[in-house]
Write a protein that holds these residues in place. Sequence first.
Motif, short mmCIF file in Angstrom:
data_model
loop_
_atom_site.label_atom_id
_atom_site.label_comp_id
_atom_site.label_asym_id
_atom_site.label_seq_id
_atom_site.Cartn_x
_atom_site.Cartn_y
_atom_site.Cartn_z
N VAL A 1 2.15 45.53 -36.05
CA VAL A 1 1.64 44.37 -36.79
C VAL A 1 1.64 44.72 -38.29
CG1 VAL A 1 -0.43 43.02 -37.33
CG2 VAL A 1 0.31 43.27 -34.98
N GLY A 2 2.12 43.77 -39.09
CA GLY A 2 2.20 44.01 -40.53
C GLY A 2 3.50 44.68 -40.95
N LYS A 3 4.31 45.06 -39.96
CA LYS A 3 5.56 45.75 -40.30
C LYS A 3 6.76 44.82 -40.10
CE LYS A 3 3.83 50.32 -39.60
NZ LYS A 3 3.22 50.95 -38.44
N ARG A 4 7.84 45.18 -40.75
CA ARG A 4 9.08 44.42 -40.60
C ARG A 4 9.71 44.73 -39.24
NH1 ARG A 4 12.27 41.39 -43.15
NH2 ARG A 4 10.96 41.45 -45.00
N ILE A 5 9.93 43.70 -38.42
CA ILE A 5 10.58 43.91 -37.12
C ILE A 5 11.85 43.07 -37.00
CG2 ILE A 5 8.43 44.46 -35.90
CD1 ILE A 5 8.97 41.46 -34.70
N ALA A 6 12.13 42.27 -38.02
CA ALA A 6 13.30 41.39 -37.95
C ALA A 6 13.77 41.14 -39.38
CB ALA A 6 12.93 40.06 -37.28
N SER A 7 14.93 40.54 -39.51
CA SER A 7 15.42 40.24 -40.86
C SER A 7 14.57 39.13 -41.46
CB SER A 7 16.88 39.79 -40.79
OG SER A 7 16.94 38.43 -40.45
N SER A 8 14.64 38.99 -42.78
CA SER A 8 13.79 38.00 -43.45
C SER A 8 14.18 36.57 -43.06
CB SER A 8 13.85 38.20 -44.96
OG SER A 8 15.19 38.07 -45.38
N ALA A 9 15.29 36.40 -42.37
CA ALA A 9 15.68 35.06 -41.92
C ALA A 9 14.85 34.59 -40.72
CB ALA A 9 17.17 35.05 -41.55
N VAL A 10 14.05 35.51 -40.15
CA VAL A 10 13.37 35.22 -38.88
C VAL A 10 11.89 34.88 -39.09
CG1 VAL A 10 12.69 36.18 -36.64
CG2 VAL A 10 14.96 36.69 -37.59
N THR A 11 11.52 33.64 -38.74
CA THR A 11 10.12 33.24 -38.68
C THR A 11 9.91 32.62 -37.30
OG1 THR A 11 9.84 32.93 -41.04
CG2 THR A 11 8.39 31.65 -39.61
N ILE A 12 8.89 33.13 -36.58
CA ILE A 12 8.64 32.66 -35.21
C ILE A 12 7.21 32.15 -35.12
CG2 ILE A 12 8.54 33.31 -32.77
CD1 ILE A 12 10.66 35.44 -33.36
N VAL A 13 7.06 30.94 -34.60
CA VAL A 13 5.76 30.27 -34.57
C VAL A 13 5.44 29.87 -33.14
CG1 VAL A 13 4.50 28.23 -35.37
CG2 VAL A 13 6.13 29.38 -36.90
N ASP A 14 4.17 29.98 -32.75
CA ASP A 14 3.72 29.42 -31.48
C ASP A 14 2.68 28.37 -31.80
OD1 ASP A 14 3.67 29.52 -28.53
OD2 ASP A 14 1.56 30.01 -28.88
N ASP A 15 2.93 27.12 -31.41
CA ASP A 15 2.04 26.03 -31.79
C ASP A 15 1.70 25.18 -30.58
OD1 ASP A 15 0.65 23.98 -32.92
OD2 ASP A 15 2.12 23.54 -34.49
N GLY A 16 0.47 25.34 -30.09
CA GLY A 16 0.04 24.60 -28.90
C GLY A 16 -0.56 23.25 -29.23
N THR A 17 -0.55 22.88 -30.50
CA THR A 17 -1.26 21.65 -30.89
C THR A 17 -0.31 20.45 -31.07
OG1 THR A 17 -1.01 22.03 -33.28
CG2 THR A 17 -2.89 23.09 -32.20
N LEU A 18 0.98 20.63 -30.80
CA LEU A 18 1.93 19.55 -31.04
C LEU A 18 1.72 18.44 -30.00
CD1 LEU A 18 5.12 21.76 -31.55
CD2 LEU A 18 3.66 20.73 -33.32
N PRO A 19 1.50 17.20 -30.46
CA PRO A 19 1.25 16.11 -29.50
C PRO A 19 2.45 15.91 -28.57
CG PRO A 19 0.71 15.42 -31.73
CD PRO A 19 1.39 16.75 -31.84
N ALA A 20 2.15 15.70 -27.30
CA ALA A 20 3.13 15.35 -26.27
C ALA A 20 4.20 16.42 -26.03
CB ALA A 20 3.81 14.01 -26.58
N ALA A 21 3.97 17.63 -26.56
CA ALA A 21 4.99 18.68 -26.38
C ALA A 21 4.76 19.41 -25.05
CB ALA A 21 4.93 19.67 -27.53
N LEU A 22 5.83 20.05 -24.54
CA LEU A 22 5.81 20.63 -23.19
C LEU A 22 4.85 21.80 -23.05
CD1 LEU A 22 9.59 20.27 -22.71
CD2 LEU A 22 7.90 19.46 -21.06
N GLY A 23 4.64 22.57 -24.13
CA GLY A 23 3.79 23.74 -24.01
C GLY A 23 2.37 23.51 -24.50
N SER A 24 2.07 22.30 -24.97
CA SER A 24 0.74 22.06 -25.55
C SER A 24 -0.33 22.00 -24.47
CB SER A 24 0.75 20.73 -26.31
OG SER A 24 1.64 20.80 -27.39
N ARG A 25 -1.55 22.41 -24.85
CA ARG A 25 -2.71 22.26 -23.96
C ARG A 25 -3.94 22.20 -24.84
NH1 ARG A 25 -2.27 28.49 -21.62
NH2 ARG A 25 -1.36 29.21 -23.54
N PRO A 26 -4.99 21.54 -24.38
CA PRO A 26 -6.13 21.32 -25.28
C PRO A 26 -7.02 22.55 -25.47
CG PRO A 26 -6.49 20.20 -23.20
CD PRO A 26 -5.10 20.76 -23.15
N PHE A 27 -7.02 23.49 -24.51
CA PHE A 27 -7.80 24.73 -24.68
C PHE A 27 -7.08 25.81 -23.88
CE2 PHE A 27 -9.74 22.03 -21.41
CZ PHE A 27 -9.68 22.84 -20.27
N ASP A 28 -7.37 27.08 -24.20
CA ASP A 28 -6.64 28.12 -23.49
C ASP A 28 -7.32 28.45 -22.16
OD1 ASP A 28 -8.65 30.02 -23.93
OD2 ASP A 28 -7.28 31.53 -24.73
#
Lengths: 444, 480
Positions: A266-293
């Motif tokens: 954590v805090g270290k470079r593991i990929a090129s600067s072109a790589v940004t990866i996001v996990d977002d469970g709050t997107l309305p009507a999306a397949l992976g969304s859920r209201p609580f974990d």
Amino acid sequence: MTDLLQDLLRRARARGATEADAFVVKQRHASVQVRLGQPEAVAHAREQRLSLRVFVGKAAASASTSDLSAGSLERLVDEATGLARLTAADPLAGLPDPGDLSTGIPALDLCDPDGHAVTVEEKLALATRAEAAALEADPRITNSEGAELFDRQAEYAYATSHGFAGTYQTSSFSLTVSPIAAVNGEMQRDSWYTLARKRARLEPPEQVGRTAARRAVRRLGARKVRTAEVPVIFDPDNAASLVRTLAGAASGPALYRGASFLLNRVGKRIASSAVTIVDDGTLPAALGSRPFDGEGLPIRRTVLVQEGVLESYLLDTYSGKKLGLPSTHHAARDGSGISVATTNLYLAPGPAAPEELIASVKKGFYVTELIGFGVNLVTGDYSRGAVGFWIEDGQLAYPVEEVTVAGNLLEIFRAIDGVGSDLVLRNRTSAPTVRVARMVVAGD
Amino acid sequence: MTGGIAHPERFFADRFGLIPSRLERLLGSALAGRVEDADLYLEYRVNEELVLEEGAVKTASRHVSQGAGVRAQSGERTGYAHTDDLALPNLEEAARQARAIADRSSSSAVVAVRSGPRPHDLYSLELSPVAADLSGKLDLLRRIDRAARADPRVRQVIASLWSEEQITLIAQASGWIVGDVRPLTRLNVTVIAEEHGKREVGHHGGGGRVPFDFFIEEGRWERYSSEAVRQALLKLTAVDAPAGTFTVVLGPGWPGILLHEAVGHGLEGDFNRKKLSAFSGRMGQKVASELVTVVDDGTLPNRRGSLNMDDEGTPTRRNVLIEHGVLVGYMQDRLNARLMGMAATGNGRRESFAYPPMPRMTNTFMLAGQDDPAEIIRSVAYGLYAVAFGGGQVDITNGKFVFSASEAYLIEGGRVTAPVKGATLVGNGPEVLTRVSRVGHDLKLDEGVGTCGKDGQSVPVGVGLPTIRVDGITVGGTDV
């Protein structure tokens, strides 16, 4: 259903549990399959599963059942509390801090109440149209594994002995077509699918069928290539599989067991600067969304990798404590136990059109399918069977099969030197087209 | 639950009131009008999972699942309904739905049921692995942990013991009812070893339709533990696998996964009826070297892939698939057998009541040949010797398969030399067995850990192989 869970939690406490949580899922699903224009199979199902986790002091155990009768629930409580008395105490075990629990249940629009009101005949007609479009798309489409329409509605409830209770409902729909192309005795299969929480958001059946046909036909005439180290471009679905693998290595249970190549990064470079990866469970009507974990914590957006730097792991309460970190609210419950899972995980799009990425390669390989299990999460070593196209002078020259692509995942992510602009959130994990500067393609 | 439930018929009658007259009604309700075949599948299963990590058993769980699946078939059309509520009105609804799907007519049939003995007795146990004493199981996991940690390079041990008992009752359209009680257990050991800042993982395990004592007998658990440690340490010293096409020698036992992927799936009846397999229409043709005979045998006592009868009630048997290189048999369930005018072969299997059956493998292996395994290795100037594998996968349409070696070595000048890591093998099913040039006399079956996935359904299977030499498989390494 919350009453059922509260009753179960009371009984667990009466049997000596100091803390407990319970989860129930009830679902109905149905599928229709057609093949070569004829109905082949239609299935209906009702399922339910209830699971209980108890802590007796700091020792934990769980039990689940699909039988919700009174006698069965009595046995469930007995078994869980009995098992907990035999397992080892673990000072870090327990429910999350009550102050962290979700206080409201956000409306994420995950359910499509009208979408399920379709007769079997109408479903068969939709699947038939999709398959027919594939069969008519090209004379080389000579056979089919069929088309399938699937829909599912589910209701979840979760409650804890320290006061959380929540329920929500979801829907999902999918349509898949799998045609076979043949020429001169060579057969090639491919498929295409559409998947959504709302039936109205499925791609039109004809479009799914035609895409599936185009994918199968373009594989005809596939050959092997000579072993070489070349640039490799992953199409969106296969780039998503790389992202999914990285998320597996970033998940708490793999990390605290020392079974991940992302340990202490954590805090270290593991990929090129072109790589940004996001996990977002709050997107309305999306397949992976859920209201609580899976532990009642609020769902949120987590940046996993920011411009190549690992910003966060994926943690539930227990794995977080093991690593000295707070939960990232990624606990998941599936009816039998608790695990860590992503929600809507995606690789953020870059500036390049996918055609530009292909055009940038003089000699290289474009991957359209990966098969096999050659991934070692402890070391990051990666070697999988692949299907795709050889690239010559910036053009897809001919189809390729019976080769592997290999490298080490850390090196692969650091060698990503092109990210496409073509991100579509088609599935729970999504990515745009991705270019890796060098990988070994093994063939003749 | 007690150890031995000898009477599935009595179990479902006592617990759920599913007495013969009620099964008759259900079957009759599914089998009406133009429905040609129907069956009823009842299932009750209990499993238990114990996991040790960081020196302590921290996970213990127990799961009960029960349900019924009703299937009705008319021509190539199948109606399938399942429910996890075994109350009679629910089952009647499921039977009505299955019939309605297969055939819209509303007449009803009457089927007199009669139960019979199960066709084999391959795994009846005095004490089911689920019912065995829990403290003995926990103690075993702790002993594995101590044994593995005897090597100071071992940093992490994960040992898991999974046990199951599945009680099934199957009623066929003919009125024939047959039940089975199927134990299954599996012990897995995973270790992570570290040396000079490098970490590696090793796995080993085994099991079958056996009692818990199986792991204590013949020092099995000690062997699983020391093998897992050996694998991890070996990988720490392994060099990158070569990339390219080479002669490959496969060791005996688990490398039989090659047969499972390269030819097994392609010989399942459904793919051949639909002409989707690379082997479609090749019955009677030479598809392998004449040294090669491949069988699928569901009747081996106590094996993970064995069954007294399949999940449609057909007795399992030994089916020869390839005899001296010639394709002689497919694996069939009832539906595909009927539509192809062939006999069911006892290969109709399903993951649970939640799925309809389809043709699946049981224990698939190649018969032993004449060659001395050491001589086979000496015959190779340069190549790969692969003795343990992870998973594999195949595209049955074009026969292309992939599998990953977890223990492999270079062969140089007829001698086994450096261990290599990351060797993935890719090949072409219809071709690979034609390139088998040597077959050893050392047939071995795997330890009992195989699980096969098809259409989203997982079932336990076995594989086996003698040492064989294959002249040319592509090895996907990183060393160019």
